[in-house]
Design a protein around this motif. Structure first.
Motif, PDB file in Angstrom:
ATOM      1  N   TYR A 361       3.375   6.607  -5.324  1.00  0.00           N
ATOM      2  CA  TYR A 361       4.422   5.597  -5.518  1.00  0.00           C
ATOM      3  C   TYR A 361       4.027   4.369  -4.705  1.00  0.00           C
ATOM      4  N   ILE A 362       3.828   3.250  -5.388  1.00  0.00           N
ATOM      5  CA  ILE A 362       3.459   1.996  -4.735  1.00  0.00           C
ATOM      6  C   ILE A 362       4.662   1.062  -4.787  1.00  0.00           C
ATOM      7  N   ALA A 363       5.168   0.688  -3.624  1.00  0.00           N
ATOM      8  CA  ALA A 363       6.322  -0.201  -3.517  1.00  0.00           C
ATOM      9  C   ALA A 363       5.831  -1.575  -3.089  1.00  0.00           C
ATOM     10  N   VAL A 364       6.002  -2.574  -3.963  1.00  0.00           N
ATOM     11  CA  VAL A 364       5.528  -3.930  -3.699  1.00  0.00           C
ATOM     12  C   VAL A 364       6.741  -4.825  -3.476  1.00  0.00           C
ATOM     13  N   GLY A 365       6.847  -5.388  -2.292  1.00  0.00           N
ATOM     14  CA  GLY A 365       7.938  -6.303  -1.998  1.00  0.00           C
ATOM     15  C   GLY A 365       9.297  -5.637  -1.942  1.00  0.00           C
ATOM     16  N   ILE A 366       9.351  -4.374  -1.555  1.00  0.00           N
ATOM     17  CA  ILE A 366      10.620  -3.628  -1.448  1.00  0.00           C
ATOM     18  C   ILE A 366      10.866  -3.352   0.029  1.00  0.00           C
ATOM     19  N   SER A 367      12.005  -3.788   0.530  1.00  0.00           N
ATOM     20  CA  SER A 367      12.296  -3.634   1.956  1.00  0.00           C
ATOM     21  C   SER A 367      12.627  -2.198   2.322  1.00  0.00           C
ATOM     22  N   GLY A 368      13.215  -1.427   1.397  1.00  0.00           N
ATOM     23  CA  GLY A 368      13.496  -0.022   1.675  1.00  0.00           C
ATOM     24  C   GLY A 368      14.936   0.251   2.052  1.00  0.00           C
ATOM     25  N   ALA A 369      15.882  -0.104   1.167  1.00  0.00           N
ATOM     26  CA  ALA A 369      17.277   0.254   1.400  1.00  0.00           C
ATOM     27  C   ALA A 369      17.424   1.776   1.378  1.00  0.00           C
ATOM     28  N   VAL A 370      18.463   2.272   2.017  1.00  0.00           N
ATOM     29  CA  VAL A 370      18.624   3.721   2.158  1.00  0.00           C
ATOM     30  C   VAL A 370      18.721   4.396   0.791  1.00  0.00           C
ATOM     31  N   GLN A 371      19.365   3.739  -0.188  1.00  0.00           N
ATOM     32  CA  GLN A 371      19.474   4.338  -1.520  1.00  0.00           C
ATOM     33  C   GLN A 371      18.104   4.450  -2.187  1.00  0.00           C
ATOM     34  N   HIS A 372      17.250   3.471  -1.965  1.00  0.00           N
ATOM     35  CA  HIS A 372      15.911   3.511  -2.554  1.00  0.00           C
ATOM     36  C   HIS A 372      15.068   4.595  -1.879  1.00  0.00           C
ATOM     37  N   LEU A 373      15.171   4.726  -0.578  1.00  0.00           N
ATOM     38  CA  LEU A 373      14.422   5.755   0.128  1.00  0.00           C
ATOM     39  C   LEU A 373      14.867   7.147  -0.289  1.00  0.00           C
ATOM     40  N   GLN A 374      16.146   7.311  -0.599  1.00  0.00           N
ATOM     41  CA  GLN A 374      16.616   8.604  -1.104  1.00  0.00           C
ATOM     42  C   GLN A 374      15.991   8.919  -2.455  1.00  0.00           C
ATOM     43  N   GLY A 375      15.816   7.895  -3.278  1.00  0.00           N
ATOM     44  CA  GLY A 375      15.273   8.123  -4.613  1.00  0.00           C
ATOM     45  C   GLY A 375      13.802   8.488  -4.619  1.00  0.00           C
ATOM     46  N   ILE A 376      13.041   8.155  -3.560  1.00  0.00           N
ATOM     47  CA  ILE A 376      11.607   8.445  -3.520  1.00  0.00           C
ATOM     48  C   ILE A 376      11.292   9.544  -2.508  1.00  0.00           C
ATOM     49  N   ALA A 377      12.291  10.305  -2.091  1.00  0.00           N
ATOM     50  CA  ALA A 377      12.093  11.313  -1.042  1.00  0.00           C
ATOM     51  C   ALA A 377      11.104  12.392  -1.457  1.00  0.00           C
ATOM     52  N   ARG A 378      10.980  12.659  -2.765  1.00  0.00           N
ATOM     53  CA  ARG A 378      10.112  13.751  -3.223  1.00  0.00           C
ATOM     54  C   ARG A 378       8.750  13.262  -3.712  1.00  0.00           C
ATOM     55  N   CYS A 379       8.431  12.019  -3.482  1.00  0.00           N
ATOM     56  CA  CYS A 379       7.122  11.508  -3.872  1.00  0.00           C
ATOM     57  C   CYS A 379       6.051  12.051  -2.928  1.00  0.00           C
ATOM     58  N   GLN A 380       4.879  12.363  -3.484  1.00  0.00           N
ATOM     59  CA  GLN A 380       3.812  12.940  -2.679  1.00  0.00           C
ATOM     60  C   GLN A 380       3.223  11.911  -1.711  1.00  0.00           C
ATOM     61  N   ARG A 381       2.901  10.742  -2.214  1.00  0.00           N
ATOM     62  CA  ARG A 381       2.319   9.685  -1.390  1.00  0.00           C
ATOM     63  C   ARG A 381       3.022   8.374  -1.685  1.00  0.00           C
ATOM     64  N   VAL A 382       3.349   7.652  -0.622  1.00  0.00           N
ATOM     65  CA  VAL A 382       4.046   6.371  -0.750  1.00  0.00           C
ATOM     66  C   VAL A 382       3.184   5.290  -0.108  1.00  0.00           C
ATOM     67  N   ILE A 383       2.910   4.232  -0.868  1.00  0.00           N
ATOM     68  CA  ILE A 383       2.142   3.089  -0.383  1.00  0.00           C
ATOM     69  C   ILE A 383       3.045   1.867  -0.416  1.00  0.00           C
ATOM     70  N   ALA A 384       3.159   1.192   0.702  1.00  0.00           N
ATOM     71  CA  ALA A 384       4.022   0.017   0.807  1.00  0.00           C
ATOM     72  C   ALA A 384       3.167  -1.236   0.934  1.00  0.00           C
ATOM     73  N   ILE A 385       3.489  -2.237   0.124  1.00  0.00           N
ATOM     74  CA  ILE A 385       2.855  -3.553   0.216  1.00  0.00           C
ATOM     75  C   ILE A 385       3.968  -4.545   0.519  1.00  0.00           C
ATOM     76  N   ASN A 386       3.951  -5.087   1.733  1.00  0.00           N
ATOM     77  CA  ASN A 386       5.058  -5.935   2.157  1.00  0.00           C
ATOM     78  C   ASN A 386       4.563  -6.894   3.230  1.00  0.00           C
ATOM     79  N   SER A 387       5.160  -8.072   3.262  1.00  0.00           N
ATOM     80  CA  SER A 387       4.790  -9.061   4.277  1.00  0.00           C
ATOM     81  C   SER A 387       5.552  -8.864   5.580  1.00  0.00           C
ATOM     82  N   ASP A 388       6.559  -7.965   5.580  1.00  0.00           N
ATOM     83  CA  ASP A 388       7.364  -7.700   6.775  1.00  0.00           C
ATOM     84  C   ASP A 388       6.942  -6.358   7.371  1.00  0.00           C
ATOM     85  N   PRO A 389       6.242  -6.348   8.498  1.00  0.00           N
ATOM     86  CA  PRO A 389       5.778  -5.070   9.065  1.00  0.00           C
ATOM     87  C   PRO A 389       6.882  -4.215   9.663  1.00  0.00           C
ATOM     88  N   SER A 390       8.075  -4.761   9.828  1.00  0.00           N
ATOM     89  CA  SER A 390       9.162  -4.015  10.460  1.00  0.00           C
ATOM     90  C   SER A 390      10.163  -3.451   9.461  1.00  0.00           C
TER      91      SER A 390
END
Length: 439
Positions: A361-390
């Protein structure tokens, strides 16, 4: 005054057994300082299981610190106890699905169920596979492994697989067969085998964890309601565990405390008469045409193995759609991107959209709201592309790339030799999706 603070990333890694650093954070801390400034010691974290299976206590914590410094494995960290069965009294056979050539969560649950049935006996849990070069059976709980992939691997041929399982039945005479209750894989093959062996079948089974069941029985709950226990005004019936079990996900806890041998055994063909073979010599009627190319956008989002998801950080949507086509990924989106009208509602990922279980699962420009993180909880590998490191998505990801999403996707397409031509018109699918959003 020292204050102990929780690391949210460590907590997520500890709860998610599929996380790459799960074992690192799952180890309990053996010493810490409380909010009152008092040093606390957890005696349970100081116990180590030696090679002879005996637990030793080292209250000094020296073995723990030796392990942290990269020393020899004399640490008090929990290690798996080695289990070896040289002369099994019988067999419990598990036929894992092995999605994408590796053990999945459902497969590990099946082995956990088999270990429950074999508890306290010398029954050997045996993995029967139709794929070669699969790792992880030792940790999953398999005492034996039988590879039937020769001439069958890579093609859909249920009759040939059924014939191979019948030969395994003749050779080992197992106590139980365990399949994943899913179609068309384990559910179909398990029902075929049950009909061929004239054995009782129980489907959609999940463990109930009843207290002190009789030795020869287990308490199970099935959709047909035929196997239960007496409680209150309800009349339930205890029956022996069927020979063929089709189990649902989370039917049992996966093996986590023991490591097994997974010794390979070879199938020995059994000579059979024409009367015994019955209809096995008839033509199958199933022709495998091989794999076909499928548009990733036509795969239901909940079943997509590879998802490229976009959020508010994407401004060049044409470039994003082009990158999804180049990578062969299904498109997903955050709720913000959907609310802004950039993606259709059917592509929303999260607790308010679709729960996904992609291998990547590649998330591009997604900050990671709690509802979104719940939806990807069962993904094997998560890759984040974001300009905000925090942001929370970067903290959740197994791999984070701090960069502009639009520029990075364009660079990936160019590196793959398929750069986007700015003057090229939008493809037909994107035009249809735009009309859908407008409607």
């Amino acid at each position: 005054m020292s204050v102990r603070r929780l690391d949210p990333h460590a907590e997520r890694a500890r709860r998610n057994r599929l996380h790459a650093r799960h074992l690192e954070f799952a180890r309990p801390a053996w010493r810490w300082t409380s909010v009152d400034g008092v040093t606390r010691i957890n005696p349970h974290a100081l116990g180590a299981i030696g090679p002879n299976g005996i637990k030793r206590i080292d209250r000094s914590g020296a073995s723990v610190e030796t392990s942290a410094a990269g020393g020899p494995q004399t640490s008090a960290e929990p290690v798996r106890r080695r289990i070896t069965i040289d002369d099994p009294a019988g067999y419990i056979l598990v036929v894992p699905e092995l999605p994408e050539g590796r053990l999945g969560d459902h497969d590990r649950d099946l082995f956990g169920l088999a270990r429950q049935l074999a508890d306290g006996t010398d029954l050997a849990v045996t993995a029967v596979t139709f794929r070669s070069d699969v790792d992880g059976f030792e940790e999953a709980g398999a005492d034996r492994i039988m590879d039937l992939s020769e001439d069958i691997e890579g093609r859909y041929d249920p009759e040939s697989r059924l014939a191979a399982l019948v030969e395994v039945e003749d050779m080992l005479a197992p106590r139980h067969w365990i399949f994943a209750d899913s179609l068309p894989d384990g559910g179909d093959l398990g029902r075929r085998l049950s009909a061929r062996l004239s054995a009782r079948l129980s489907s959609r089974g999940e463990s109930r964890g009843a207290e002190d069941p009789p030795p020869a029985t287990r308490v199970w709950q099935f959709a047909d309601g035929k196997t239960r226990s007496r409680a209150g005004d309800r009349l339930d019936i205890l029956r022996d565990v069927p020979r063929v079990l089709l189990a649902l996900p989370e039917c049992a806890e996966p093996v986590s405390e023991t490591r097994h041998e997974a010794r390979a055994i070879v199938l020995e063909p059994v000579a059979r008469t024409s009367e015994e073979t019955g209809d096995e010599n008839r033509p199958s009627g199933v022709i495998d045409r091989g794999r076909v190319t499928v548009d990733p956008q036509q795969i239901p989002l909940a079943q997509a193995p590879f998802i490229l998801s976009a959020g508010r950080g994407i401004s060049d949507w044409e470039g994003y759609h082009h990158a999804a086509r180049v990578l062969g990924a299904s498109e997903g989106a955050s709720r913000v991107a959907v609310d802004d009208g950039n993606m259709p509602r059917a592509r929303q990922v999260g607790a308010t959209g679709t729960f996904v279980s992609a291998s990547c699962y590649i998330a591009v420009g997604i900050s990671g709201a709690v509802q979104h993180l719940q939806g990807i909880a069962r993904c094997q590998r998560v890759i984040a592309i974001n300009s905000d490191p925090s942001c929370d998505m970067v903290k959740r990801a197994d791999l984070a790339i701090i960069a502009d999403g639009d520029a990075l996707l364009a660079a990936v397409c160019e590196r793959l030799g398929q750069p986007r031509i700015a003057s090229a018109p939008a493809d037909q699918w994107h035009a249809e999706e735009s009309r859908h959003v407008a409607a």
